[in-house]
Enzyme design. Structure first.
Site, short mmCIF file in Angstrom:
data_model
loop_
_atom_site.label_atom_id
_atom_site.label_comp_id
_atom_site.label_asym_id
_atom_site.label_seq_id
_atom_site.Cartn_x
_atom_site.Cartn_y
_atom_site.Cartn_z
CG PHE A 213 68.75 -42.98 32.60
CD1 PHE A 213 69.34 -43.08 31.36
CD2 PHE A 213 68.16 -44.11 33.14
CE1 PHE A 213 69.34 -44.28 30.67
CE2 PHE A 213 68.15 -45.30 32.46
CZ PHE A 213 68.74 -45.40 31.21
CB THR B 164 69.88 -48.00 35.98
OG1 THR B 164 70.26 -49.36 36.05
CG2 THR B 164 70.94 -47.22 35.25
#
Length: 436
Positions: A305, A303
């Site tokens: 950010f 993921t």
């Protein structure tokens, strides 16, 4: 010149001036004050403007006199009687009590000397961030907290219950930065945060990418056979769907705001029939046991950010940079090819294209005499490309894009996360970090 002893008739007029002058090498501070109501000099020096100018001239003369005194003292001469060296200035005697303040005494009242700002002060690297207040969505033990710790080591992590609260915390100066997820390699984009990027005026100043490592948590003593439901963040549930089925957990799935919040909820309510998908750190914080480790469907799950700040950073060319933009056009999606060609002609690689509905104009009507009225959906396009705004090719590309679009906004030009990573493993403590 005849001095005036009566005060000025304009009593409400107060003109005050303070000036600091350094006379090398005597190091003296010259302070002049003119105040028609409060200043009254001796020996007939009145409070009007002409007398104030005379007083300044006397002070300037005393600076020269004391400078000569220091020179004589350094050469062994006599410095006595220096105060009477100046006979008169504009008809006023030199016995007026106007003292000079040595700079050594004045430095205690002045601010300390600071070094000039450099480029590193305006553009800190991603690993910089000591003692910063960083907002993240979730509760302590959330994967977003781990992402904030990687982005800004030794920071003061500030939990927020919603994504928008993290944006507002930075805007209201409650936090210095915000670290929020924008996309996952399995679950896709976090659409909520893309919408908030457009709604708020924060700037992207960096990015971090972390591997995902999910654990199935339950209260101590609870076995998998007793589990009737599993709760977690919607992305976490989607990323573990196949593994949960392989474990024989044909149970209900319920979505909550974040993974660590699910573990906290189970522990606070002593729910022995409920399990949570969260990190190993959440298990330690809330006294949970790990029923299964590494339950994500793909070991290469990552993921991304972004770090947000109130002010943008200065783009650089000495390291890889990424730039994020958002644009739209009144004529719909037909302009997309022209925009993409502006980057292709300059060999600028695109790393992401995301479309979101245009909230102000969700549908565009097109009249056609033969068919009737056609309806087309309107979109905002988010694009990430590998180039710094300090590069001429990126500037020229955006100049061309601006010709084709009715709306264009640069969300940020920031350093790319070049940290190497490996697929998530159950025996690697550093990989026990998810991004939600």
């Amino acid at each position: 010149m005849q001095s005036l002893s009566t005060p000025s008739p304009i009593k409400s007029l107060i003109w005050q001036r303070s000036r600091v002058t350094r006379v090398s090498p005597s190091k003296l501070v010259l302070q002049c004050i003119y105040n028609s109501d409060s200043v009254s000099f001796q020996n007939g020096v009145g409070p009007n403007r002409s007398d104030w100018q005379s007083s300044c001239a006397i002070l300037a003369s005393k600076v020269v006199a004391q400078q000569q005194s220091i020179d004589k003292s350094a050469s062994g001469g006599d410095a006595d009687g220096v105060a009477d060296h100046v006979a008169a200035v504009n008809g006023h005697k030199t016995s007026v009590e106007l003292n000079l303040v040595p700079i050594e005494r004045a430095t205690s009242k002045l601010t300390t000397k600071q070094n000039p700002l450099s480029i590193t002060d305006f553009c800190p690297p991603p690993m910089h961030g000591s003692q910063l207040r960083v907002a993240y969505q979730g509760v302590p033990g959330a994967y977003s907290e781990a992402a904030a710790g990687k982005a800004y080591p030794n920071c003061e992590a500030t939990p927020c219950d919603q994504f928008e609260v993290a944006f507002q915390a930075v805007e209201l100066w409650i936090a210095d930065r915000a670290v929020l997820p924008v996309e996952n390699s399995l679950g896709g984009s976090i659409h909520r945060n893309y919408d908030l990027l457009l709604r708020h005026r924060l700037h992207i100043v960096g990015e971090v990418q972390l591997p995902v490592h999910h654990c199935l948590l339950a209260l101590p003593g609870v076995r998998k056979e007793y589990i009737k439901r599993v709760i977690s963040h919607p992305q976490a549930l989607a990323q573990c769907e196949l593994t949960l089925t392989k474990l024989g957990l044909q149970v209900a799935r319920e979505a909550v705001d974040d993974t660590a919040g699910a573990a906290e909820y189970i522990a606070a309510n002593n729910l022995r029939d409920t399990a949570a998908i969260a990190s190993a750190r959440a298990a330690d914080l809330y006294g949970m046991q790990i029923l299964a480790d590494g339950i994500q469907d793909d070991s290469s799950n990552v993921t991304r950010f972004v770090m947000l700040a109130r002010d943008p950073i200065i783009p650089r060319t000495d390291r890889p940079f990424k730039t994020s933009i958002v644009f739209a056009h009144d004529k719909g999606t037909s302009v997309l090819f022209k925009v993409l060609s502006a980057f292709a002609f300059r060999n600028i690689s695109l790393t992401k294209i995301e479309s979101r509905p245009h909230r102000n104009r969700p549908i565009r009507l097109v009249d056609d005499a033969n068919v009737g009225t056609a309806k087309h959906f309107e979109y905002m396009f988010y694009v990430d490309f590998e180039a710094s705004m300090a590069e001429v090719r990126a500037q020229n590309a955006l100049a061309e894009v601006q010709e084709f679009t009715s709306f264009l906004r640069v969300l940020g030009s920031y350093p790319m996360d070049m940290t190497p990573w490996c697929p998530s493993r159950g025996d690697d403590d550093d990989d026990e970090k998810n991004l939600f």
